[in-house]
Design a protein around this motif. Structure first.
Motif, PDB file in Angstrom:
ATOM      1  N   ALA A  36       0.817  -1.211   0.000  1.00 58.48           N
ATOM      2  CA  ALA A  36       0.000   0.000   0.000  1.00 58.48           C
ATOM      3  C   ALA A  36       0.853   1.264   0.000  1.00 58.48           C
ATOM      4  N   ASN A  37       0.363   2.285  -0.680  1.00 56.64           N
ATOM      5  CA  ASN A  37       1.003   3.596  -0.737  1.00 56.64           C
ATOM      6  C   ASN A  37       0.091   4.632  -0.107  1.00 56.64           C
ATOM      7  N   VAL A  38       0.695   5.623   0.514  1.00 53.28           N
ATOM      8  CA  VAL A  38      -0.060   6.766   1.000  1.00 53.28           C
ATOM      9  C   VAL A  38       0.218   7.955   0.105  1.00 53.28           C
ATOM     10  N   LEU A  39       1.451   8.134  -0.264  1.00 52.96           N
ATOM     11  CA  LEU A  39       1.849   9.226  -1.148  1.00 52.96           C
ATOM     12  C   LEU A  39       2.359   8.595  -2.438  1.00 52.96           C
ATOM     13  N   ALA A  40       1.692   8.867  -3.547  1.00 54.86           N
ATOM     14  CA  ALA A  40       2.083   8.295  -4.833  1.00 54.86           C
ATOM     15  C   ALA A  40       2.655   9.401  -5.722  1.00 54.86           C
ATOM     16  N   LEU A  41       3.806   9.145  -6.316  1.00 57.35           N
ATOM     17  CA  LEU A  41       4.489  10.131  -7.154  1.00 57.35           C
ATOM     18  C   LEU A  41       4.827   9.527  -8.506  1.00 57.35           C
ATOM     19  N   SER A  42       4.885  10.350  -9.506  1.00 54.83           N
ATOM     20  CA  SER A  42       5.347   9.917 -10.816  1.00 54.83           C
ATOM     21  C   SER A  42       6.869   9.871 -10.804  1.00 54.83           C
ATOM     22  N   LEU A  43       7.436   8.712 -11.007  1.00 55.18           N
ATOM     23  CA  LEU A  43       8.892   8.580 -11.022  1.00 55.18           C
ATOM     24  C   LEU A  43       9.493   9.240 -12.257  1.00 55.18           C
ATOM     25  N   ARG A  44       8.699   9.407 -13.277  1.00 53.83           N
ATOM     26  CA  ARG A  44       9.199   9.949 -14.534  1.00 53.83           C
ATOM     27  C   ARG A  44       9.098  11.463 -14.597  1.00 53.83           C
ATOM     28  N   LEU A  45       8.106  12.033 -13.937  1.00 55.90           N
ATOM     29  CA  LEU A  45       7.817  13.443 -14.135  1.00 55.90           C
ATOM     30  C   LEU A  45       8.074  14.337 -12.917  1.00 55.90           C
ATOM     31  N   THR A  46       8.560  13.785 -11.812  1.00 54.30           N
ATOM     32  CA  THR A  46       8.746  14.578 -10.599  1.00 54.30           C
ATOM     33  C   THR A  46      10.192  15.046 -10.488  1.00 54.30           C
ATOM     34  N   SER A  47      10.386  16.350 -10.622  1.00 55.99           N
ATOM     35  CA  SER A  47      11.733  16.913 -10.499  1.00 55.99           C
ATOM     36  C   SER A  47      12.097  17.036  -9.019  1.00 55.99           C
ATOM     37  N   ASP A  48      13.369  17.276  -8.728  1.00 52.07           N
ATOM     38  CA  ASP A  48      13.812  17.457  -7.350  1.00 52.07           C
ATOM     39  C   ASP A  48      13.095  18.633  -6.695  1.00 52.07           C
ATOM     40  N   VAL A  49      12.925  19.717  -7.423  1.00 53.54           N
ATOM     41  CA  VAL A  49      12.261  20.908  -6.875  1.00 53.54           C
ATOM     42  C   VAL A  49      10.806  20.594  -6.526  1.00 53.54           C
ATOM     43  N   VAL A  50      10.097  19.935  -7.447  1.00 51.93           N
ATOM     44  CA  VAL A  50       8.697  19.589  -7.205  1.00 51.93           C
ATOM     45  C   VAL A  50       8.595  18.575  -6.064  1.00 51.93           C
ATOM     46  N   LEU A  51       9.519  17.625  -5.997  1.00 54.80           N
ATOM     47  CA  LEU A  51       9.520  16.659  -4.907  1.00 54.80           C
ATOM     48  C   LEU A  51       9.633  17.372  -3.561  1.00 54.80           C
ATOM     49  N   ASP A  52      10.538  18.337  -3.461  1.00 53.64           N
ATOM     50  CA  ASP A  52      10.680  19.094  -2.216  1.00 53.64           C
ATOM     51  C   ASP A  52       9.377  19.806  -1.862  1.00 53.64           C
ATOM     52  N   GLU A  53       8.713  20.399  -2.850  1.00 52.92           N
ATOM     53  CA  GLU A  53       7.447  21.095  -2.610  1.00 52.92           C
ATOM     54  C   GLU A  53       6.362  20.124  -2.146  1.00 52.92           C
ATOM     55  N   ILE A  54       6.299  18.952  -2.775  1.00 51.89           N
ATOM     56  CA  ILE A  54       5.305  17.947  -2.398  1.00 51.89           C
ATOM     57  C   ILE A  54       5.540  17.490  -0.964  1.00 51.89           C
ATOM     58  N   LEU A  55       6.782  17.167  -0.631  1.00 56.44           N
ATOM     59  CA  LEU A  55       7.078  16.688   0.721  1.00 56.44           C
ATOM     60  C   LEU A  55       6.849  17.781   1.760  1.00 56.44           C
ATOM     61  N   ASP A  56       7.200  19.022   1.440  1.00 53.07           N
ATOM     62  CA  ASP A  56       6.930  20.124   2.372  1.00 53.07           C
ATOM     63  C   ASP A  56       5.433  20.228   2.658  1.00 53.07           C
ATOM     64  N   ALA A  57       4.620  20.155   1.610  1.00 51.51           N
ATOM     65  CA  ALA A  57       3.168  20.239   1.783  1.00 51.51           C
ATOM     66  C   ALA A  57       2.628  19.033   2.542  1.00 51.51           C
ATOM     67  N   TRP A  58       3.150  17.848   2.240  1.00 53.65           N
ATOM     68  CA  TRP A  58       2.682  16.622   2.896  1.00 53.65           C
ATOM     69  C   TRP A  58       2.939  16.695   4.394  1.00 53.65           C
ATOM     70  N   PHE A  59       4.149  17.105   4.775  1.00 56.10           N
ATOM     71  CA  PHE A  59       4.478  17.164   6.191  1.00 56.10           C
ATOM     72  C   PHE A  59       3.835  18.350   6.897  1.00 56.10           C
ATOM     73  N   ALA A  60       3.409  19.363   6.168  1.00 55.33           N
ATOM     74  CA  ALA A  60       2.732  20.506   6.772  1.00 55.33           C
ATOM     75  C   ALA A  60       1.262  20.201   7.066  1.00 55.33           C
ATOM     76  N   GLY A  61       0.742  19.129   6.479  1.00 52.64           N
ATOM     77  CA  GLY A  61      -0.651  18.760   6.675  1.00 52.64           C
ATOM     78  C   GLY A  61      -0.918  18.315   8.104  1.00 52.64           C
ATOM     79  N   ARG A  62      -2.150  18.467   8.528  1.00 51.22           N
ATOM     80  CA  ARG A  62      -2.574  18.081   9.867  1.00 51.22           C
ATOM     81  C   ARG A  62      -3.783  17.159   9.751  1.00 51.22           C
ATOM     82  N   PRO A  63      -3.962  16.280  10.744  1.00 49.03           N
ATOM     83  CA  PRO A  63      -5.147  15.407  10.717  1.00 49.03           C
ATOM     84  C   PRO A  63      -6.434  16.227  10.691  1.00 49.03           C
TER      85      PRO A  63
END
Length: 79
Positions: A36-63
């Protein structure tokens, strides 16, 4: 935080996600693509910059404190 990561390959973005999560102090448990996955990313289309933005947003989320979400969680605990 312990985080599970599943990917169908161990190259490119998949390795970068694991490295970044560990750099941020998380314990990472890796799995194959059929787990099972919780966070799914495109391995082909996700740049390092976008990955950082996605992870920042993911960890900033609250229940959610929405009553319907809490009711769903309660139901899952019961079953």
């Amino acid at each position: 935080m312990r985080i599970s990561v599943a990917a169908d390959s161990r190259d490119g973005v998949a390795e970068r996600v694991v490295a970044e999560l560990r750099r941020r102090g998380h314990e990472v448990i890796t799995h194959g693509a059929l787990d099972a996955n919780v966070l799914a990313l495109s391995l082909r289309l996700t740049s390092d910059v976008v990955l950082d933005e996605i992870l920042d947003a993911w960890f900033a989320g609250r229940p959610s404190d929405d009553p319907s979400d809490l009711a769903n969680i309660s139901h899952l605990e019961q079953i």
